[in-house]
Design an enzyme around this catalytic site. Structure first.
Site, PDB file in Angstrom:
ATOM      1  N   VAL A 155       3.029  14.496  -3.934  1.00  0.00           N
ATOM      2  CA  VAL A 155       2.363  15.423  -3.012  1.00  0.00           C
ATOM      3  C   VAL A 155       0.850  15.418  -3.199  1.00  0.00           C
ATOM      4  CG1 VAL A 155       4.364  16.929  -2.742  1.00  0.00           C
ATOM      5  CG2 VAL A 155       2.783  17.309  -4.661  1.00  0.00           C
ATOM      6  N   THR A 208      -8.451  -3.315  -1.664  1.00  0.00           N
ATOM      7  CA  THR A 208      -9.140  -4.581  -1.896  1.00  0.00           C
ATOM      8  C   THR A 208     -10.213  -4.847  -0.867  1.00  0.00           C
ATOM      9  OG1 THR A 208      -7.172  -5.520  -2.944  1.00  0.00           O
ATOM     10  CG2 THR A 208      -8.820  -7.083  -2.125  1.00  0.00           C
ATOM     11  N   HIS A 253      -3.882  -1.696  -6.589  1.00  0.00           N
ATOM     12  CA  HIS A 253      -3.217  -0.439  -6.922  1.00  0.00           C
ATOM     13  C   HIS A 253      -4.301   0.588  -7.215  1.00  0.00           C
ATOM     14  CE1 HIS A 253       0.565  -2.393  -7.002  1.00  0.00           C
ATOM     15  NE2 HIS A 253       0.514  -2.862  -8.224  1.00  0.00           N
ATOM     16  N   GLN A 258       2.048  -6.016  -2.823  1.00  0.00           N
ATOM     17  CA  GLN A 258       2.488  -5.964  -1.427  1.00  0.00           C
ATOM     18  C   GLN A 258       3.870  -5.278  -1.311  1.00  0.00           C
ATOM     19  OE1 GLN A 258       1.633  -9.461  -2.448  1.00  0.00           O
ATOM     20  NE2 GLN A 258      -0.489  -9.110  -1.954  1.00  0.00           N
ATOM     21  N   ASP A 289       0.820  -1.225   0.000  1.00  0.00           N
ATOM     22  CA  ASP A 289       0.000   0.000   0.000  1.00  0.00           C
ATOM     23  C   ASP A 289       0.846   1.265   0.000  1.00  0.00           C
ATOM     24  OD1 ASP A 289      -2.388  -1.627   0.352  1.00  0.00           O
ATOM     25  OD2 ASP A 289      -1.793  -1.812   2.448  1.00  0.00           O
ATOM     26  N   GLU A 290       2.082   1.186  -0.499  1.00  0.00           N
ATOM     27  CA  GLU A 290       2.972   2.357  -0.461  1.00  0.00           C
ATOM     28  C   GLU A 290       2.700   3.353  -1.583  1.00  0.00           C
ATOM     29  OE1 GLU A 290       5.361  -1.307   0.859  1.00  0.00           O
ATOM     30  OE2 GLU A 290       4.139  -0.758  -0.877  1.00  0.00           O
ATOM     31  N   THR A 341       2.755 -12.572   2.883  1.00  0.00           N
ATOM     32  CA  THR A 341       2.020 -13.103   1.744  1.00  0.00           C
ATOM     33  C   THR A 341       2.662 -14.431   1.335  1.00  0.00           C
ATOM     34  OG1 THR A 341       1.056 -12.504  -0.400  1.00  0.00           O
ATOM     35  CG2 THR A 341       3.367 -11.880  -0.032  1.00  0.00           C
TER      36      THR A 341
END
Length: 421
Positions: free
Chosen positions: A407, A293, A41, A217, A13-14, A232
């Site tokens: 940003v 998800t 994504h 992930q 989730d970055e 995972t």
């Protein structure tokens, strides 16, 4: 660098999809190399949000060739639903990728429920059981799935086996005919895109084309190098790309490590820098920290550079891409975890044993925050001094230069610091 891996440096989730989407505009191919639809994504362009779970991030650009490589596990029903939401695209699916079938999802639920309070926190998408079958030589490859006769024969054999397993958990038996009737339509949909993607990728490399490799992930969820067993079922590291795509290791030029300006995690497991106060709620709401998800609220923590250095070591990072920097605007002081206290010792590593890792307490440094609106900046030089100081400190602590930062959620709110691709 012409062959670049996009790596999540934390627990997923970055913002990998956003970074991949941005860099994909310069790429010829985008390759998804592992995982399934248990991850998502989110890409925003021109104010429109796209949630991708299986398809590579380049699927939104008609000029880009997209590859779903052999390291993936693909749910045909989810694939069909996702493909229906995109219009003009180029796609290639590995004939060696594995298929997620309904019994995988049922077994995922059964395994998870049987763990009781020790559950991992899976999404019940069947990803783990599919990789288990792959390793047990009970899996179904895409090549068999799209074959007009082999699919039926193999599915019948596998459902016989899996129904015996479901019986042990007290789950109802699955009906072969109903699954076959539904899934053969997905097989026909998928068939035109299936090919030997290793051959295709190596031909692209011979043509000196630009390739982006993206995973699902993050490194801390790697089966080998993550916080096992809260991980995972595959490896999101850059070092897994050759195996998962059929490309030689020395043909990969480098990796961009995507990190949030803070830390998040979905599901169970240790997270040393986690915070639980009102500030955590503020960051969660401002950053829209809810799973793509599952919709589950993500756990929030300060940036942890012990984790980032671990990622650098086990995966390799050429540059950092720092996302959601704007979410920290308005916070007077920002903490950064720089080491852990463990059994009276200061350490700069992640213990292999999960109980040991849970006993680690973070040591922080504090830097000044900023209050200026940064959502419209167009360069590093446009940032407030305290924001620059924060980025510089991250780079110094991790030992990796900042290559880009974002940003805001839109593609246009991504800023290159160095020309890296």
């Amino acid at each position: 660098m012409k062959r670049m891996v996009i790596v999540g440096t934390q627990w997923g989730d970055e913002g990998k999809g956003k970074i991949t989407d941005y860099l994909a505009q310069r790429a010829d191919l985008v390759v998804r190399y592992q995982g399934g639809n248990n991850a998502g994504h989110t890409v925003v362009f021109n104010g429109k949000k796209y949630s991708l779970h299986l398809l590579p991030s380049g699927i939104l650009s008609p000029k880009i060739e997209n590859v779903m490589a052999n390291g993936m596990v693909i749910n045909p029903k989810a694939f069909a639903e996702e493909l229906a939401k995109v219009d003009d695209f180029n796609l290639h699916i590995s004939d060696r990728a594995h298929v997620v079938l309904p019994y995988h999802q049922e077994l995922d639920k059964a395994y998870e429920l049987s763990k009781g309070s020790d559950k991992i926190g899976t999404t019940h998408k069947g990803i783990g059981p599919t990789y288990t079958d792959k390793a047990s030589r009970l899996g179904m490859r895409i090549s068999s799935f799209v074959h007009p006769t082999r699919f039926k024969e193999k599915l019948y054999e596998l459902i016989e086996i899996k129904n015996r397993e479901l019986t042990l958990f007290g789950y109802p038996l699955l009906d072969f005919k109903s699954i076959y009737d539904e899934y053969q339509s997905y097989a026909k949909l998928m068939a035109p895109y299936v090919t030997d993607t290793s051959l295709y990728l190596n031909q692209a490399i011979e043509k000196d084309q630009k390739i982006l490799f993206e995973g699902a992930q993050g490194v801390m969820l790697c089966l080998d190098h993550g916080t096992y067993p809260f991980v995972t079922s595959s490896s999101p590291t850059a070092s897994s790309v050759p195996l998962n795509t059929g490309v030689a290791p020395w043909l990969i030029d480098g990796a961009i490590g995507v990190t949030k300006a803070y830390t998040t995690r979905v599901g169970s497991g240790p997270m040393p820098s986690e915070i639980h106060d009102a500030l955590a709620d503020q960051i969660r709401i401002t950053g829209n920290e809810f799973g793509t998800t599952t919709g589950r609220p993500r756990r929030i923590g300060w940036l942890d550079t012990v984790i980032l250095r671990h990622t650098r070591r086990v995966s390799g990072l050429s540059y950092l891409a720092v996302t959601l920097l704007d979410v920290l605007t308005g916070i007077d002081e920002l903490k950064i975890a720089v080491s852990y206290d463990f059994n009276g010792e200061t350490i700069d590593r992640i213990p292999a044993d999960i109980e040991d890792f849970m006993d680690c307490k973070p040591n922080y440094i504090t830097v000044k925050g900023w209050h200026e609106d940064i959502t419209n900046v167009k360069s590093y030089d446009d940032l407030p001094q305290n924001t620059k100081n924060y980025l510089d400190k991250i780079s110094e602590l991790v030992g990796v230069p900042i290559g880009m930062f974002s940003v805001g959620p839109d593609r246009e709110q991504t800023i290159m610091v160095k020309e890296i691709f």
